[in-house]
Scaffold this motif. Structure first.
Motif, short mmCIF file in Angstrom:
data_model
loop_
_atom_site.label_atom_id
_atom_site.label_comp_id
_atom_site.label_asym_id
_atom_site.label_seq_id
_atom_site.Cartn_x
_atom_site.Cartn_y
_atom_site.Cartn_z
N TYR A 93 0.82 -1.21 0.00
CA TYR A 93 0.00 0.00 0.00
C TYR A 93 0.86 1.26 0.00
O TYR A 93 1.94 1.31 0.60
N ASP A 94 0.34 2.28 -0.68
CA ASP A 94 1.00 3.59 -0.68
C ASP A 94 0.73 4.33 0.63
O ASP A 94 1.57 5.12 1.09
N LEU A 95 -0.44 4.09 1.20
CA LEU A 95 -0.78 4.72 2.48
C LEU A 95 -1.70 3.82 3.28
O LEU A 95 -2.63 3.22 2.72
N ILE A 96 -1.42 3.73 4.57
CA ILE A 96 -2.29 3.00 5.50
C ILE A 96 -2.81 3.98 6.53
O ILE A 96 -2.02 4.69 7.19
N SER B 54 1.50 -3.36 10.34
CA SER B 54 1.22 -2.44 9.23
C SER B 54 2.45 -2.11 8.40
O SER B 54 2.36 -1.95 7.19
N LEU C 18 3.34 -1.93 3.72
CA LEU C 18 3.65 -0.76 2.91
C LEU C 18 4.52 -1.12 1.71
O LEU C 18 5.34 -2.04 1.79
N LYS C 19 4.34 -0.39 0.62
CA LYS C 19 5.22 -0.57 -0.53
C LYS C 19 6.64 -0.17 -0.14
O LYS C 19 6.85 0.83 0.56
N SER D 184 6.02 5.44 0.85
CA SER D 184 4.70 5.09 1.38
C SER D 184 4.62 5.47 2.86
O SER D 184 5.64 5.62 3.54
N LYS D 185 3.39 5.62 3.36
CA LYS D 185 3.20 6.18 4.69
C LYS D 185 2.20 5.38 5.51
O LYS D 185 1.22 4.86 4.98
N PHE D 186 2.48 5.32 6.81
CA PHE D 186 1.56 4.75 7.78
C PHE D 186 1.11 5.88 8.71
O PHE D 186 1.92 6.50 9.37
#
Length: 343
Positions: free
Chosen positions: A282-285, A295, A299-300, A305-307
Motif C-alpha cells: 500500500y501507498d498509504l495505510i 502495518s 507498505l510498498k 509510502s506512509k503509515f
C-alpha cells in the motif's frame, strides 16, 4: 492527534467550506442576551438584549459508562473568556468516538492540565463536564477580535476538548474552529461532519500528503472503515481515484462496499493479517483505531509510502503514568516507529 492537530483540522474545515461552497448569511437569532455584569465579559461586543443565565445540557459528574450521563436544565451559560471566542446557540450536535472515550476518562491528565492553565474551568474542577465536539448553530455573541463572523450567522464547527462541549443549548468556541454552513446542508447534516472531515483531511492530506491530483491509482488501506472517519475516508479516496481496501465487521460489509471500497475484509470471519499480506503493498495505510502491529510490513517498499495512525499513545500514557513520564514513553515509542519506518 485529537488535541494536538486541532488548529490544523479547523483550518481544513474552513478551506473546505470556503472553496467548495457558496455560503450566505442568515437572519439573526431570536434568542436573547445576557447582561455583561462580570469583568470576564470585557472581551465581548456589547448587545442591547439579555440572555437568561442558565441552559439545558447533558453532563457527567464522574467518568464511566452511559449511566453517568445526566440531563440538567439549570446549567450556567458559558462565558466568552478570550477576544476570539464566539458564543453559539447549538441547533444540532453529533457524537464522536472521542466523546465516548472522554466519558470514560481518556486524556484527562493532559486535558485537565490545559484547562487549569487556561482557566477554562473552575480551578481544579473537571466536573460537571459537558461532552460533544461537533455542532451546527447560530452565533449569539462574538469577542472583540472576531472579524469574519457576526451575531446571527449560521455556522458549523468544532469545540476544543479543553472546553465544555456542544451537547448543550449553548457553547463557546474559537473563531478559527468554525465556518459558515454551506447552503445545501441541513443543521443535522452539518453537525455530523466537522470533526470527522477535519480528522480525515489532516490524516490523509496534511500528514499523508495525498491530494486530488496525486492520488489516482494509489493503493490505500483504511483500517476500520465503518465508522464516521472510515466512511468519509473511503468516499474521499474513491473520489480522488484511489484503490481502497478496508476492514469492518460482518454487518457493515454491504455498507462500506456501497461507498466504493474495492476490497472489504470482514474481521469477524476472515484472517485480516493473512488477507492483507496476500495483497499488493500500500501507498498509504490509515489506522483509525490503533494497535495494527504488522502495518509496516504492508507498505510498498522504497516508494515513500506512509503509515498514519489517528490514535497516538501520548494521552493514554499521560493518564497511566503522568504527563512527564507519559511524554517520555510516547517519545520513545515515536522514535522506535520513525526508525522502523526509515528502515
Amino acid at each position: 492527534m485529537e488535541a494536538g492537530l486541532l488548529t490544523t483540522m479547523a483550518r481544513n474545515l474552513l478551506l473546505q467550506s470556503q472553496i467548495k461552497y457558496l455560503c450566505s448569511s442568515h437572519p439573526k437569532s431570536h434568542i436573547t442576551f445576557l447582561k455583561q455584569s462580570s469583568k470576564r465579559w470585557q472581551h465581548t461586543r456589547a448587545e442591547p438584549r439579555e440572555l437568561k443565565g442558565v441552559m439545558k445540557a447533558w453532563q457527567i459528574r464522574r467518568y464511566g459508562g452511559n449511566e453517568e450521563l445526566t440531563w440538567s436544565e439549570s446549567v450556567r451559560v458559558p462565558r466568552i473568556l478570550h477576544p476570539d471566542d464566539i458564543l453559539v446557540s447549538v441547533n444540532a450536535a453529533s457524537l464522536n468516538m472521542l466523546d465516548i472515550r472522554m466519558r470514560e476518562g481518556y486524556g484527562r491528565a493532559m486535558i485537565n492540565a490545559v484547562r487549569n492553565k487556561e482557566r477554562l474551568h473552575a480551578p481544579q474542577s473537571e466536573f460537571p463536564l459537558i461532552l460533544g465536539r461537533d455542532f451546527s448553530g447560530t452565533i449569539l455573541k462574538t469577542g472583540m477580535k472576531v472579524k469574519r463572523f457576526k451575531s446571527g450567522d449560521k455556522i458549523w464547527g468544532t469545540v476544543s476538548p479543553f472546553r465544555q462541549g456542544s451537547h448543550a443549548e449553548l457553547t463557546v468556541t474559537s473563531e478559527s474552529h468554525i465556518s459558515k454552513i454551506p447552503t445545501n446542508l441541513t443543521d443535522v447534516e452539518a453537525a455530523s461532519l466537522p470533526y470527522v472531515v477535519s480528522t480525515v483531511m489532516t490524516a490523509l492530506c496534511d500528514v499523508g500528503e495525498l491530494k486530488e491530483n496525486n492520488t489516482a491509482s494509489k493503493r490505500v488501506l483504511i483500517y476500520g472503515g465503518s465508522g464516521g472517519i472510515g466512511t468519509f475516508a473511503i468516499q474521499l479516496m474513491k473520489a480522488w481515484g484511489a484503490i481502497v481496501t478496508t476492514t469492518c465487521s460482518t454487518d457493515a460489509v454491504t455498507m462500506v462496499s456501497s461507498l466504493g471500497a474495492d476490497h472489504v475484509i470482514d474481521y469477524k470471519t476472515q484472517n485480516v493479517q493473512q488477507e492483507l499480506m496476500n495483497m499488493k503493498g500500500y501507498d498509504l495505510i490509515l489506522d483509525i483505531h490503533g494497535g495494527v502491529d504488522f502495518s509496516f510490513d504492508l507498505l510498498k517498499k522504497w516508494n515513500n509510502s506512509k503509515f498514519v495512525t489517528i490514535k497516538t499513545p501520548f494521552l493514554q500514557n499521560a493518564d497511566d503514568y503522568g504527563i512527564v513520564p507519559g511524554l517520555l514513553r510516547s517519545g520513545a515509542s515515536l522514535t522506535a516507529n520513525v526508525l522502523q519506518g526509515r528502515f
